[in-house]
Design a protein around this motif. Structure first.
Motif, mmCIF file in Angstrom:
data_model
loop_
_atom_site.group_PDB
_atom_site.id
_atom_site.type_symbol
_atom_site.label_atom_id
_atom_site.label_comp_id
_atom_site.label_asym_id
_atom_site.label_seq_id
_atom_site.Cartn_x
_atom_site.Cartn_y
_atom_site.Cartn_z
ATOM 1 N N HIS A 1 0.807 -1.220 0.000
ATOM 2 C CA HIS A 1 0.000 0.000 0.000
ATOM 3 C C HIS A 1 0.841 1.273 0.000
ATOM 4 O O HIS A 1 0.335 2.347 0.291
ATOM 5 N N GLY A 2 2.127 1.141 -0.328
ATOM 6 C CA GLY A 2 2.991 2.313 -0.388
ATOM 7 C C GLY A 2 3.642 2.634 0.942
ATOM 8 O O GLY A 2 3.524 1.876 1.906
ATOM 9 N N GLN A 3 4.343 3.777 0.978
ATOM 10 C CA GLN A 3 5.084 4.173 2.175
ATOM 11 C C GLN A 3 4.974 5.671 2.416
ATOM 12 O O GLN A 3 5.088 6.468 1.487
ATOM 13 N N LEU A 4 4.821 6.033 3.672
ATOM 14 C CA LEU A 4 4.726 7.437 4.045
ATOM 15 C C LEU A 4 6.014 8.196 3.764
ATOM 16 O O LEU A 4 5.990 9.399 3.487
ATOM 17 N N ASP A 5 7.144 7.524 3.865
ATOM 18 C CA ASP A 5 8.419 8.210 3.676
ATOM 19 C C ASP A 5 8.872 8.242 2.222
ATOM 20 O O ASP A 5 10.030 8.515 1.922
ATOM 21 N N SER A 6 7.930 7.979 1.311
ATOM 22 C CA SER A 6 8.221 8.032 -0.117
ATOM 23 C C SER A 6 7.268 8.998 -0.808
ATOM 24 O O SER A 6 6.102 9.121 -0.422
ATOM 25 N N ALA A 7 7.780 9.707 -1.809
ATOM 26 C CA ALA A 7 6.959 10.589 -2.639
ATOM 27 C C ALA A 7 6.895 10.016 -4.049
ATOM 28 O O ALA A 7 7.811 9.318 -4.492
ATOM 29 N N LEU A 8 5.808 10.309 -4.741
ATOM 30 C CA LEU A 8 5.572 9.764 -6.076
ATOM 31 C C LEU A 8 5.194 10.883 -7.030
ATOM 32 O O LEU A 8 4.400 11.767 -6.681
ATOM 33 N N CYS A 9 5.764 10.858 -8.228
ATOM 34 C CA CYS A 9 5.390 11.841 -9.244
ATOM 35 C C CYS A 9 4.169 11.355 -10.007
ATOM 36 O O CYS A 9 4.190 10.253 -10.565
ATOM 37 N N GLY A 10 3.130 12.169 -10.037
ATOM 38 C CA GLY A 10 1.923 11.802 -10.759
ATOM 39 C C GLY A 10 2.077 11.851 -12.260
ATOM 40 O O GLY A 10 1.236 11.320 -12.990
#
Length: 232
Positions: free
Chosen positions: A108-117
Motif C-alpha cells: 500500500h505504499g510508504q509514508l516516507d516516499s513521494a511519487l510523481c503523478g
C-alpha cells in the motif's frame, strides 16, 4: 530437507501497539476525516492541501514511532530462519525496517516516499510535503504521497501472488480481513496446501478460513510464534 517457505502479511494491528492509529480507533486521526476526503485520487484532485496535510500528520507520527516486540520478532525470523520468509505489509509506516527487517513488500505504499503523478518517479519524501512540489526527475509540479489510495491497484501483486503460490506457511498478523486483495491471501495460500495462522487482537472477517488462530496482542503472540518456528 528444504525448510518450509513462509509468507507473512501484517496489518494495522501490529503497529497499533507502537501508537499508530487504525481506521477503527475512536478519536484518532482517521476518525476526524472521511476516507473519501483524504484517501482517494478524487480527494487529492479536489482538495490536495487537505490530503497533503493529512499525510504530513501521519508521516510525523510514523517518524516518531518505535517498533514493538512484534516487529522485532519478525526481523529476527528473517535473520535466523534458513528458509524463505517474505514479509508483506499493508502498513505504510517503516516500523518493520526500523526493527531490522529487510526487503519488506509494501503493498500500500510508504509514508516516507513521494511519487510523481506525471512520470511515476519515486524519491524520499520530506517530513513535510507541500502541494505542487516538483518532481526531481521531470520537474513537473505533480508530487503526491506514495500511498495506494482506495480505487488504486496495490503494489507488487505479481511478486506476492507468486510467493503465495509456493507458500508452505501463511501468517496474517493484525489484519482486519475486510480489505481486498489482501483479505483473499489466506484462500490463495490454503489452495496450495499452506498451513495458515491468524494472530489478531480480535477475530478478523476471514478468521474461519485459518487453520490456527492465536488471539492476543501482536507483541505477545508474534514472538511466541517465531520461537515455535525457529524451534522446529
Amino acid at each position: 530437507m528444504a525448510h518450509p517457505s513462509i509468507v507473512i502479511l501484517t496489518g494495522a494491528g501490529i503497529s497499533a501497539e507502537s501508537g499508530l492509529g487504525t481506521f477503527r480507533d475512536e478519536g484518532g486521526l482517521w476518525a476526524q476525516h472521511r476516507i473519501e476526503d483524504v484517501a482517494t485520487p478524487e480527494a487529492f484532485a479536489r482538495n490536495p492541501q487537505l490530503v497533503v496535510d493529512f499525510y504530513n500528520t501521519r508521516r510525523a507520527q510514523a517518524h516518531d514511532a518505535t517498533p514493538n516486540a512484534g516487529h522485532t520478532a519478525l526481523a529476527r525470523l528473517q535473520a535466523e530462519y534458513d528458509g524463505d520468509v517474505l514479509l508483506v505489509t499493508q502498513n505504510v509506516d517503516s516500523l518493520h525496517e526500523k526493527a531490522g527487517s529487510r526487503d519488506v513488500v509494501h503493498m500500500h505504499g510508504q509514508l516516507d516516499s513521494a511519487l510523481c503523478g506525471a512520470c511515476s518517479h519515486r524519491w524520499s519524501a520530506p517530513l513535510k510535503m507541500t502541494v505542487g512540489e516538483a518532481c526531481p526527475r521531470c520537474s513537473e509540479p505533480t508530487a503526491r504521497p506514495d500511498i495506494v489510495w482506495f480505487g488504486e491497484m496495490p503494489y507488487h501483486m505479481d511478486r506476492i501472488e507468486d510467493a503465495l503460490s509456493k507458500a508452505d506457511i501463511f501468517a496474517a498478523i493484525g489484519t482486519s480481513g475486510n480489505v481486498y486483495p489482501a483479505a483473499g491471501f489466506v484462500q490463495m495460500a490454503s489452495y496450495v496446501g499452506a498451513r495458515t495462522v491468524e494472530m489478531n487482537l480480535d477475530p478478523s472477517e476471514t478468521v474461519a478460513l485459518f487453520e490456527e488462530t492465536r488471539p492476543g496482542k501482536a507483541s505477545v503472540t508474534v514472538p511466541a510464534w517465531v520461537e515455535d518456528i525457529l524451534g522446529q
